[in-house]
Design an enzyme around this catalytic site. Structure first.
Site, mmCIF file in Angstrom:
data_model
loop_
_atom_site.group_PDB
_atom_site.id
_atom_site.type_symbol
_atom_site.label_atom_id
_atom_site.label_comp_id
_atom_site.label_asym_id
_atom_site.label_seq_id
_atom_site.Cartn_x
_atom_site.Cartn_y
_atom_site.Cartn_z
ATOM 1 N N LYS A 184 -2.681 24.943 -0.599
ATOM 2 C CA LYS A 184 -3.829 24.428 0.151
ATOM 3 C C LYS A 184 -3.269 23.775 1.409
ATOM 4 O O LYS A 184 -2.585 22.762 1.352
ATOM 5 C CB LYS A 184 -4.633 23.404 -0.649
ATOM 6 N N SER A 242 -1.186 10.647 0.077
ATOM 7 C CA SER A 242 -1.588 9.273 -0.185
ATOM 8 C C SER A 242 -1.596 8.960 -1.676
ATOM 9 O O SER A 242 -1.684 9.853 -2.524
ATOM 10 C CB SER A 242 -2.987 9.015 0.381
ATOM 11 N N ARG A 243 -1.520 7.675 -1.973
ATOM 12 C CA ARG A 243 -1.584 7.231 -3.359
ATOM 13 C C ARG A 243 -2.928 7.606 -3.984
ATOM 14 O O ARG A 243 -2.980 8.105 -5.118
ATOM 15 C CB ARG A 243 -1.358 5.724 -3.408
ATOM 16 N N GLY A 245 -4.958 10.034 -3.145
ATOM 17 C CA GLY A 245 -5.050 11.470 -3.339
ATOM 18 C C GLY A 245 -4.225 11.945 -4.517
ATOM 19 O O GLY A 245 -4.682 12.765 -5.326
ATOM 20 N N GLY A 246 -3.010 11.428 -4.640
ATOM 21 C CA GLY A 246 -2.160 11.820 -5.754
ATOM 22 C C GLY A 246 -2.719 11.402 -7.097
ATOM 23 O O GLY A 246 -2.669 12.163 -8.074
ATOM 24 N N GLU A 265 4.252 12.897 -4.723
ATOM 25 C CA GLU A 265 4.986 11.844 -4.012
ATOM 26 C C GLU A 265 3.963 11.079 -3.183
ATOM 27 O O GLU A 265 3.244 11.661 -2.376
ATOM 28 C CB GLU A 265 6.059 12.454 -3.112
ATOM 29 N N CYS A 302 8.529 8.901 4.946
ATOM 30 C CA CYS A 302 8.132 8.105 3.792
ATOM 31 C C CYS A 302 9.271 7.226 3.298
ATOM 32 O O CYS A 302 9.107 6.481 2.334
ATOM 33 C CB CYS A 302 7.652 9.006 2.659
ATOM 34 N N GLU A 391 1.937 -0.276 1.107
ATOM 35 C CA GLU A 391 2.640 0.552 2.080
ATOM 36 C C GLU A 391 1.850 0.620 3.382
ATOM 37 O O GLU A 391 0.633 0.808 3.383
ATOM 38 C CB GLU A 391 2.817 1.968 1.539
#
Length: 523
Positions: A184, A242-243, A245-246, A265, A302, A391
């Site tokens: 994607k 992103s956190r 999204g993950g 990640e 990152c 972050e």
């Protein structure tokens, strides 16, 4: 190559019928042509069906054929020439040298996995020969190898349009393992994604592989991503982002009737420890190295040093004073997308409410330019305020002033999982560093001494991972040849006739693999 604004489902170009995405040049804030209409659940299912049909054949391709395929992808990407560089520059605002370097890393990564595939050690062949006379019970003939998990969904990253996207590390390692891949594309660089996607598709065709080995989809909302993760034919997910999204993808994958692994990640502030002797000896030079690392890139890395820890005293004051003098000389840099810039502005605004701003970089001279920031706080404040551990993706860092070594340890224990932890030390600091090391091993995936964390080497020993929220699975790495292990699982064959065994396990060892034979490693 002319951009078409279409998806690639196997060897077919198809137009989506959902909301379109359009890249924006962050340096000018202007949209770029063409628009890319998003796919729908039916098109996701079509790509997954092709991937599943390709799986059994592709996973048993010879090691040489698969290695040549990975090398063919690299060659096709290089053959795109200036068209790829120019489009990636337009979609990211990154300079030519950075994009050219990232293309080189991407192609080198593919060739590194080709070498790994040829070596075959990732198959982890183990043979325990039959012992029919053993008492009280005979032992059967047992042979083990690793096979591919199945089709993998890869989500392109916003911060690296090549190295972590369509043909990046997740795709390369999954293809190396024998897994078909459905990508994607990230909405920030759809044109770059199309160019690279067509290069991969051409390599699939040239190597005579099933068309379902690779597909490329677009989608503006959640429909395509969720449809991919929840399709029963997808057996693993690779994600960099992103956190939130993950976590959302991980939850969707775990809610399936058959849960699957998500290798995401997500978030890291990469603490840097300045030990007393090193700080006393070279505070000014450490500050110079820190500022250079912090301002390398504009929200791209990152592994930026987002946290600095040291015991209070004149040496730390010299470090902060030097950084305070250097940072105002650093130009604001165009961030990769308007969204990343807005998130950065919100992040530094939140930090400013809870910590002291001691230095800023030069102000913006154009749209979406992030101004570097340096903050200072006391360890007691850091321990009591979760906002200070969030972050901030960009050139912003927080210095935490500790009263003593015990408070350094307390702050370290308080940290979430990290990609990296860096120790600056001299010989006189070794005892203190050794005492702290067990904590840092629990907290981070990569530990550095007297260096800076920004940037990741692609090699056999690299670990780019860590405990949550650095990644969703601390047992894995997304960079380096060990990344192939994420997409494999072991299978044991008991008392098989030699003719029925896969080549890797046959008695004559036709692949000349280094096996574990009856408890001893063959030379």
């Amino acid at each position: 190559m002319t951009l078409t604004g279409t998806m690639l489902i196997g060897q077919h170009s198809l137009c989506g019928n959902r909301d379109a995405i359009r890249a924006i040049n962050p340096a000018t804030d202007t949209p770029l042509e063409p628009a890319y209409a998003g796919g729908n659940a039916e098109q996701v299912a079509q790509a997954c069906a092709l991937a599943w049909a390709a799986f059994d054949g592709y996973r048993e391709t010879s090691l040489e054929a698969r290695a040549r395929f990975l090398e063919a992808i690299a060659a096709q990407i290089e053959a795109l020439g200036d068209a790829l560089i120019e489009r990636a520059m337009a979609e990211t605002g990154l300079p030519q040298a950075r994009i050219s370097g990232e293309r080189g890393r991407t192609c080198a990564q593919l060739r590194t996995f080709a070498r790994t595939v040829r070596a075959g050690e990732w198959l982890d062949v183990r043979v325990d020969s039959a012992q029919p006379q053993r008492q009280p019970l005979p032992r059967p003939d047992l042979r083990q190898r690793h096979i591919a998990l199945g089709p993998v969904a890869v989500f392109g990253a916003s911060n690296f349009p090549l190295a972590f996207s369509v043909a990046g590390g997740d795709t390369a390692s999954a293809l190396a393992a024998g897994c078909p891949v459905i990508v994607k594309a990230h909405g920030a660089h759809p044109g770059t994604s199309e160019l690279v996607g067509r290069a991969v598709a051409q390599a699939v065709k040239d190597c005579g592989l099933p068309e379902g080995v690779f597909s490329l989809l677009y989608g503006a909302g959640r429909e395509v991503g969720i449809a991919l993760v929840t399709d029963p034919r997808i057996k693993a997910v690779g994600f960099t982002g992103s956190r939130s999204g993950g976590v959302a993808l991980t939850q969707a994958a775990q809610a399936r009737p058959e849960p699957i692994p998500v290798y995401a990640e997500m978030s890291s502030i990469n603490p840097v420890y300045l030990f007393a002797a090193a700080l006393e000896a070279r505070a000014e030079n450490l500050a110079k190295g820190f500022v250079a690392s912090l301002t390398q890139g504009a929200g791209q890395f990152c592994t930026n040093p987002g946290l600095v820890m040291a015991v209070q005293g004149p040496a730390l004051e010299r470090f902060v004073s030097t950084a305070r003098a250097l940072l105002p000389q650093c130009p604001a840099q165009t961030m990769l997308t308007p969204g990343i810039f807005q998130a950065y502005e919100a992040g530094v605004g939140a930090l400013a409410e809870h910590a002291e701003v001691v230095a800023r970089g030069l102000g913006a001279t154009g749209p979406n330019q992030g101004q570097a920031h340096l903050f200072v706080t006391q360890a007691s404040e850091f321990l009591s305020n979760a906002q200070l551990q969030a972050e901030v993706f960009g050139a912003a860092s927080l210095v935490v002033v500790c009263a003593d070594d015990e408070q350094v340890r307390q702050v370290s224990e308080h940290l979430e999982g990290q990609l990296t932890a860096t120790l600056h030390l001299d010989e006189a600091d070794l005892a203190r560093a050794k005492a702290l090391l067990p904590v840092l091993e629990r907290k981070a995936g990569r530990l550095l001494v007297n260096g800076w964390p920004t940037g990741v080497e692609v090699c056999d020993a690299m670990v780019h991972g860590g405990p949550f929220p650095a990644t969703s699975d601390s047992r894995s790495t997304s960079v380096g040849t060990a990344a192939i292990q994420r997409f494999l699982r072991p299978v044991c064959y008991q008392d098989f006739p030699d003719e029925l065994l896969p080549c890797a396990l046959q008695a004559g060892n036709p692949l000349l693999l280094r096996r574990l034979l009856d408890g001893s490693r063959e030379v």
